[in-house]
Design an enzyme around this catalytic site. Structure first.
Site, PDB file in Angstrom:
ATOM      1  N   TYR A 280       0.903  -1.135   0.123  1.00  0.00           N
ATOM      2  CA  TYR A 280      -0.013  -0.066  -0.102  1.00  0.00           C
ATOM      3  C   TYR A 280       0.873   1.386   0.061  1.00  0.00           C
ATOM      4  O   TYR A 280       1.792   1.106   0.758  1.00  0.00           O
ATOM      5  CB  TYR A 280      -1.058  -0.196   1.201  1.00  0.00           C
ATOM      6  CG  TYR A 280      -1.761  -1.252   1.469  1.00  0.00           C
ATOM      7  CD1 TYR A 280      -3.073  -1.049   0.807  1.00  0.00           C
ATOM      8  CD2 TYR A 280      -1.440  -2.340   2.013  1.00  0.00           C
ATOM      9  CE1 TYR A 280      -3.838  -2.129   1.072  1.00  0.00           C
ATOM     10  CE2 TYR A 280      -2.192  -3.414   2.047  1.00  0.00           C
ATOM     11  CZ  TYR A 280      -3.547  -3.321   1.806  1.00  0.00           C
ATOM     12  OH  TYR A 280      -4.240  -4.625   1.832  1.00  0.00           O
ATOM     13  N   HIS A 291      -7.069  -0.172  -1.937  1.00  0.00           N
ATOM     14  CA  HIS A 291      -6.892  -1.516  -2.571  1.00  0.00           C
ATOM     15  C   HIS A 291      -4.996  -1.127  -2.622  1.00  0.00           C
ATOM     16  O   HIS A 291      -4.558  -0.151  -2.660  1.00  0.00           O
ATOM     17  CB  HIS A 291      -7.195  -1.565  -3.804  1.00  0.00           C
ATOM     18  CG  HIS A 291      -8.526  -2.019  -3.988  1.00  0.00           C
ATOM     19  ND1 HIS A 291      -8.823  -3.056  -3.526  1.00  0.00           N
ATOM     20  CD2 HIS A 291      -9.639  -1.328  -4.428  1.00  0.00           C
ATOM     21  CE1 HIS A 291     -10.323  -3.140  -3.799  1.00  0.00           C
ATOM     22  NE2 HIS A 291     -10.577  -2.139  -4.188  1.00  0.00           N
ATOM     23  N   LYS A 322      -3.758  -5.283  -9.685  1.00  0.00           N
ATOM     24  CA  LYS A 322      -2.617  -5.215  -9.046  1.00  0.00           C
ATOM     25  C   LYS A 322      -1.626  -5.202 -10.162  1.00  0.00           C
ATOM     26  O   LYS A 322      -1.643  -6.065 -11.126  1.00  0.00           O
ATOM     27  CB  LYS A 322      -2.035  -6.172  -7.842  1.00  0.00           C
ATOM     28  CG  LYS A 322      -3.514  -5.884  -6.650  1.00  0.00           C
ATOM     29  CD  LYS A 322      -2.765  -6.722  -5.609  1.00  0.00           C
ATOM     30  CE  LYS A 322      -4.212  -6.981  -4.581  1.00  0.00           C
ATOM     31  NZ  LYS A 322      -5.024  -5.737  -4.437  1.00  0.00           N
TER      32      LYS A 322
END
Length: 343
Positions: A280, A291, A322
């Site tokens: 993060y 997210h 991601k």
């Protein structure tokens, strides 16, 4: 009229009006004297398949099939399939070597922007072509595009890029918080709330309902905190436990964890995604957590990749929104990202 080229074992030389017809108009080959050009075998094969040229070698006229059988270069068919695919997508491209390219990239092909050719001085993609069963040493990774040809001759493109993890996360760490080393984790007793709520270290032992969280930390988190004096355990004790649990892999993961924290990101376990960490970049509070952006796989610098594993990693990362990244640990840490690409 079909032009005839002569294959000398290295290039196919084509005379007549070859320069205007093939190089100037379509970006094939490199100019020789007058209107003659030299074609790399992969370029000649493409023109031969399209019946734009004929090829003669040692007095024998070759068709496309016999030319492929004669070409001795390793993985020639794999490179031909990638070359032909990129041509079909509207790109001009050249072998990434002199004299086709003055300053060639570390790749098989230099692909030019649509509408451009080799004389325009701009490269859109540096492409390396491999089969799905190839071995890819990590030390040979370079920025550019990896084109993987599978057993059914379908091609998947991946973009490789250098990565510099960065973020704005971080807190001033407390010191001397009580903690116990228990098997393969550490419990931190009565820490300040911000250690979890703003620093996102550990997980509350009580779950989501707590007044003041008692934290359970992974060994890699605990080793990082012990090294900074945040918890009252010796770094050596935690690291020794980590090595006992997972061997030398622990040292690599600890180095990457520390580098990610120092870069202003928060690394948390990536276990449920099949990775070492998820990260993060901008944590202000756990309650407002967004997210994670990266999945990080930690590997030794001499790791050898298989294209199948790369495809699995990238597909999974894409499916959970991601970016797949790799931290290659040697004397330092080399960071790479890998994403699917549609040229």
């Amino acid at each position: 009229m079909e032009l005839e080229g002569r294959f000398d074992g290295e290039v196919v030389r084509v005379a007549g009006d070859a320069r205007q017809r093939f190089h100037d108009a379509s970006g094939y080959g490199y100019p020789l004297e007058g209107n003659e050009i030299a074609l790399a075998p992969v370029e000649a094969a493409h023109l031969l398949f399209r019946e734009r040229i004929g090829v003669v070698a040692d007095g024998e006229r070759l068709d496309f099939r016999s030319f492929l059988a004669r070409e001795p270069a390793e993985d020639f068919v794999v490179r031909y399939l990638v070359y032909a695919d990129l041509r079909s997508r509207g790109f001009y491209l050249s072998p990434a070597r002199e004299p086709w390219i003055e300053e060639p990239p570390d790749a098989d092909f230099a692909v030019f922007p649509r509408g451009n050719g080799p004389d325009d001085g701009e490269v859109e993609y540096a492409v390396r072509a491999v089969g799905e069963r190839a071995s890819l040493p990590a030390g040979e990774l370079a920025e550019g595009v990896l084109a993987v040809v599978d057993e059914e001759s379908e091609i998947t493109y991946f973009e490789r890029a250098r990565l510099e993890p960065s973020g704005t996360s971080g807190i001033d760490l407390p010191r001397g918080v009580e903690a116990d080393l228990l098997e393969d984790r550490v419990v931190v007793w009565n820490p300040p709330r911000e250690l979890y709520e703003r620093g996102f270290y550990g997980q509350p032992l009580e779950g989501r309902d707590y007044d003041r969280p008692t934290l359970q930390c992974s060994l890699v988190e605990a080793a990082f905190l012990a090294d900074r004096g945040t918890i009252d355990l010796s770094t050596e004790a935690v690291v020794d436990r980590g090595r006992a649990v997972e061997g030398e892999r622990f040292d690599r993961r600890l180095a990457v964890y520390g580098a990610l924290r120092e870069a202003g990101t928060v690394p948390k376990t990536g276990y449920k995604f099949g990775a070492d960490f998820r990260t993060y970049a901008d944590v202000e509070s756990v309650e407002e957590l967004g997210h994670s952006e990266l999945l990080v796989r930690v590997l030794p610098a001499d790791h050898v990749f298989e294209p199948r594993d790369l495809a699995l990693d990238v597909r999974l990362a894409h499916g959970v929104r991601k970016t797949m990244s790799f931290a290659l640990v040697g004397e330092g840490i080399d960071w790479w990202s890998l994403e699917r690409l549609t040229p």
